[in-house]
Design an enzyme around this catalytic site. Sequence first.
Site, mmCIF file in Angstrom:
data_model
loop_
_atom_site.group_PDB
_atom_site.id
_atom_site.type_symbol
_atom_site.label_atom_id
_atom_site.label_comp_id
_atom_site.label_asym_id
_atom_site.label_seq_id
_atom_site.Cartn_x
_atom_site.Cartn_y
_atom_site.Cartn_z
ATOM 1 N N ARG A 1 -9.906 -2.851 7.751
ATOM 2 C CA ARG A 1 -10.404 -1.613 7.688
ATOM 3 C C ARG A 1 -11.846 -1.623 8.200
ATOM 4 O O ARG A 1 -13.031 -1.185 7.413
ATOM 5 C CB ARG A 1 -10.382 -1.068 6.160
ATOM 6 C CG ARG A 1 -10.439 0.434 6.375
ATOM 7 C CD ARG A 1 -10.607 1.053 4.548
ATOM 8 N NE ARG A 1 -10.428 2.592 4.672
ATOM 9 C CZ ARG A 1 -11.181 3.214 4.068
ATOM 10 N NH1 ARG A 1 -12.086 3.046 3.002
ATOM 11 N NH2 ARG A 1 -10.806 4.599 4.089
ATOM 12 N N ASP B 1 -15.644 8.848 -0.616
ATOM 13 C CA ASP B 1 -16.327 8.039 0.441
ATOM 14 C C ASP B 1 -17.050 8.950 1.390
ATOM 15 O O ASP B 1 -16.696 10.011 1.696
ATOM 16 C CB ASP B 1 -15.098 7.365 1.198
ATOM 17 C CG ASP B 1 -15.559 6.300 2.216
ATOM 18 O OD1 ASP B 1 -16.897 5.940 2.287
ATOM 19 O OD2 ASP B 1 -14.740 5.468 2.477
ATOM 20 N N TRP C 1 0.855 -1.190 0.037
ATOM 21 C CA TRP C 1 -0.017 0.025 0.122
ATOM 22 C C TRP C 1 0.936 1.243 0.074
ATOM 23 O O TRP C 1 1.912 1.103 0.665
ATOM 24 C CB TRP C 1 -0.938 -0.214 1.147
ATOM 25 C CG TRP C 1 -1.593 1.334 1.450
ATOM 26 C CD1 TRP C 1 -2.799 1.479 0.725
ATOM 27 C CD2 TRP C 1 -1.338 2.387 2.251
ATOM 28 N NE1 TRP C 1 -3.133 3.025 0.994
ATOM 29 C CE2 TRP C 1 -2.340 3.220 2.064
ATOM 30 C CE3 TRP C 1 -0.278 2.866 3.064
ATOM 31 C CZ2 TRP C 1 -2.268 4.644 2.462
ATOM 32 C CZ3 TRP C 1 -0.249 3.861 4.092
ATOM 33 C CH2 TRP C 1 -1.315 4.811 3.475
ATOM 34 N N ASP D 1 -2.449 5.481 -3.174
ATOM 35 C CA ASP D 1 -2.882 6.443 -2.409
ATOM 36 C C ASP D 1 -1.583 7.164 -1.749
ATOM 37 O O ASP D 1 -1.924 8.530 -1.299
ATOM 38 C CB ASP D 1 -3.438 5.725 -1.029
ATOM 39 C CG ASP D 1 -4.719 5.443 -0.892
ATOM 40 O OD1 ASP D 1 -5.594 5.892 -1.962
ATOM 41 O OD2 ASP D 1 -5.287 4.698 -0.202
ATOM 42 N N TRP E 1 -14.556 3.370 -8.488
ATOM 43 C CA TRP E 1 -14.969 2.116 -7.903
ATOM 44 C C TRP E 1 -13.794 1.437 -7.021
ATOM 45 O O TRP E 1 -12.658 1.386 -7.522
ATOM 46 C CB TRP E 1 -15.231 1.100 -9.117
ATOM 47 C CG TRP E 1 -15.736 -0.455 -8.901
ATOM 48 C CD1 TRP E 1 -15.014 -1.175 -7.961
ATOM 49 C CD2 TRP E 1 -16.645 -0.968 -9.323
ATOM 50 N NE1 TRP E 1 -15.517 -2.502 -7.926
ATOM 51 C CE2 TRP E 1 -16.557 -2.504 -8.742
ATOM 52 C CE3 TRP E 1 -17.553 -0.849 -10.156
ATOM 53 C CZ2 TRP E 1 -17.418 -3.357 -9.125
ATOM 54 C CZ3 TRP E 1 -18.545 -1.780 -10.641
ATOM 55 C CH2 TRP E 1 -18.520 -3.160 -9.898
ATOM 56 N N ASP E 2 -13.961 1.565 -5.634
ATOM 57 C CA ASP E 2 -12.898 1.258 -4.881
ATOM 58 C C ASP E 2 -12.984 -0.300 -4.352
ATOM 59 O O ASP E 2 -14.091 -0.880 -4.417
ATOM 60 C CB ASP E 2 -12.931 2.136 -3.639
ATOM 61 C CG ASP E 2 -11.498 2.586 -3.021
ATOM 62 O OD1 ASP E 2 -10.744 1.662 -3.248
ATOM 63 O OD2 ASP E 2 -11.370 3.446 -2.131
ATOM 64 N N CYS F 1 -9.947 1.508 -8.536
ATOM 65 C CA CYS F 1 -9.057 2.031 -7.398
ATOM 66 C C CYS F 1 -9.176 0.707 -6.356
ATOM 67 O O CYS F 1 -10.074 0.106 -6.360
ATOM 68 C CB CYS F 1 -9.719 3.201 -6.681
ATOM 69 S SG CYS F 1 -9.208 3.627 -5.237
ATOM 70 N N ASN G 1 -11.203 -2.215 -0.728
ATOM 71 C CA ASN G 1 -10.279 -1.747 0.262
ATOM 72 C C ASN G 1 -9.678 -2.810 1.001
ATOM 73 O O ASN G 1 -9.166 -2.636 2.077
ATOM 74 C CB ASN G 1 -10.514 -0.551 0.997
ATOM 75 C CG ASN G 1 -10.631 0.744 0.337
ATOM 76 O OD1 ASN G 1 -9.366 1.136 -0.315
ATOM 77 N ND2 ASN G 1 -11.705 1.363 0.004
HETATM 78 C C1 DGJ Z 1 -8.920 4.331 -0.919
HETATM 79 C C2 DGJ Z 1 -8.720 5.017 -1.890
HETATM 80 O O1 DGJ Z 1 -7.328 4.639 -2.622
HETATM 81 C C3 DGJ Z 1 -8.790 6.541 -1.622
HETATM 82 O O2 DGJ Z 1 -8.492 7.409 -2.692
HETATM 83 C C4 DGJ Z 1 -10.256 6.963 -1.125
HETATM 84 O O3 DGJ Z 1 -11.101 6.780 -2.260
HETATM 85 C C5 DGJ Z 1 -10.519 5.899 0.334
HETATM 86 N N1 DGJ Z 1 -10.314 4.568 -0.152
HETATM 87 C C6 DGJ Z 1 -11.840 6.337 0.626
HETATM 88 O O4 DGJ Z 1 -12.043 5.340 1.553
#
Ligand code: DGJ
Length: 727
Positions: free
Chosen positions: A443, A367, A199, A548, A477-478, A526, A480
């Site tokens: 997360r 977000d 990351w 990020d 579109w994320d 994303c 995480n």
């Molecule tokens: C991770 C993304 O990489 C960021 O740019 C942002 O959108 C956050 N998530 C939001 O939770």
Amino acid sequence: MSITYHQPSRTFYLEGKDISYVFFINHAGYAEHLYLGEKIPHDLLLFTRAAGPGAACATVPGRDDQGKVPLCSYHEFSPELAFFGTGDFREPAVQATMPAGDRLTELLYDGHEILPEKPPIPGMPSLSGGATLVLHLRDRVNGFGADLYYTVYDDCNVIARHAVYHNGGRETVTLRRAYSFSMGMPGHAYEALTLFGTWAGERQIDRTPLHHGVFSIDSKRTSSSALLNPFLALLSPHTTEETGEVWGFSLVYSSSYVLKTDVAPNGSTVVTGGINDFDFAWQLEAGADFATPETVIAYSNRGLGGMSRAYHDAFREHLISQKYVKTPRPLLINNWEATYFKFTCQKLKDIADAVVGTGIDTLVLDDGWFGVRDSDRSGLGDWTPNTDKLEGGLSTIIDYVHEKGLKFGLWFEPEMVNEDSDLFRAHPDYAIGVPDRGRCYSRHQFVLDLTRPEVRDEIVRSVNDILHTYPIEYVKWDYNRNVTESFSFGRDPQRQAEFAHRYALGLYDICERIVRANPDVFFEGCASGGGRFDPAMLYYFPQIWTSDNSDAEDRTFIQWGTSLVYPLSSMSCHVSVCPNHQTGRTTSYATRADIAHLGATGYELDTSAWTEEEKEMVRAQTADYRAMQDLVLEGDLFRVGNISDNAFAFVLVAKDKSRARMVCYRRMGRPSNEIIRLKMAGLDPTKQYYVKELGLILGGRTLHNVGIVPKFPKGDFSTAVYTFEEK
Ligand code: DGJ
């Protein structure tokens, strides 16, 4: 581009733009690799085969090596598809357990077809078009088969390959390994180049010499991941940016994968890979097919730069949506680093007001706009606007933004759910997990089980509801977190090890039904930054948030590494505030813009705090970007120097070589007045160019050989930009 079969020698000649791929069918019926390299005539290449059988090799089944045509075991040959159990002791591409319990497959030639165009791979993204050879391989005893697809293009130096396995027997077979390809390589004096990361530090370059035995990279995360991009290159000794031979292997796949090399004691190398067979088993019913993801194999005799340009051409012409790939991208302001979750409607309006007239044309609301979402602990899965936070709903801010002449973009994380959400309370089993065990939090969220149709339907319904209700022009579109506790409620225990691949198929299905079904919405990918930056995602998302980490200095490494495989236009890059939120580093506005403008650019900071002077500066930056964006979207990329050096350059050259831009970067400014000279690349040596910043007309050959002495501003992390126009 052409595909030719020479019947007397049973040799196939496949030709792309400047490359040839040659293999033949040997006496035993085994498809033996002969060559992938610069385009050559249709000569017979059988003289390149190994001199003869080694000692103590098993023979091909049913043939004694005392016979008339001695044949040693399969592992003496360079494979087009290595199979297991009948004398090939290298890494096989396929292994299947047959109904009787044996794990043998002897995949021999059983005919071929030449198609004018490659058929799509069912359920998976792949390159389009291109003349295609389908090689049919069959096991004559158990009916198991493999169709090998080879596609060549006349506009790029890649060959696309994948395999489709077929159970031609009467009972179910268990696929324990089902890779996409094998390819033999002469010798083993190669370096392996891979892109590792983390990351906020994605796609850094590793180079290591191959050794005897197996070298492998993989992902076990049900995503291609930031840790090791699904890409491997083999480099001839001393390969540089513009010299040496390179063979690249890029998987069009977003789930757990593996890529490996196996160097045999006789010095030959096999490359293979595809879906990771770790934690994989697939029940292949009688008569059923199993399609594997595509591998895009690139060849360059112009070093790493040549390989990158081969991939950039292939992905731009045959993978990324043609509607968007070469059209000017939204130049956006994203509110994430400006506000994180803590925004009010008024704050968003202030951010929008400030960018009017600066050249920024889209506001992306990140977000925090839905459900109950004031932190990352709740709300994911509830895709209903938070009317309190948005003071009335989404229309309030969308209408405002539109009135200001801007477009509107919205953030989603469709694959996820928080425990504290209405969706989870109603359907806890929609989240991936093993019954009676706790789930790992990451997360504070869980991953939805995309292998289940009802879960996919719910995601598609809720996201499309928003897209169909509001005039939204852009979606981010994320994704995480990674999958843990891989298990699907209700699925047959025998089929649980199908999970990681079924997740990929589920992901592609919802992308088809959301991304492809909303063709007028521009989608950006994303995954906590660039945690799922792979060709399959590029098929749906013309650009992906690269990292990020928005610090310009760190971004030079990340963008350099990413550009090895992926075109600049696919990399989303933002100018953010200083000190930088991730590194605490301060770099000049000019540096931040010059580095962010090496991709699909945007801004991500509190614009409501901008002074008039800053607005004026941003206006100039966006105008500069728009004036040269065609070089980012369509140009050829040349990387000059080394990313580990103190100074280096990114060079963007128009395809017709009439214009170019050189972005020189220096990490440390040194009082000792270090003399830096960077040789220009990619121009037409016979043409004259006006170099605006020098006020000189110079020959392309001069610029290539003499180079530029960049005048960097004083200080660390500085850029110097030069523009070249044909005279
Ligand atoms: C991770 C993304 O990489 C960021 O740019 C942002 O959108 C956050 N998530 C939001 O939770």
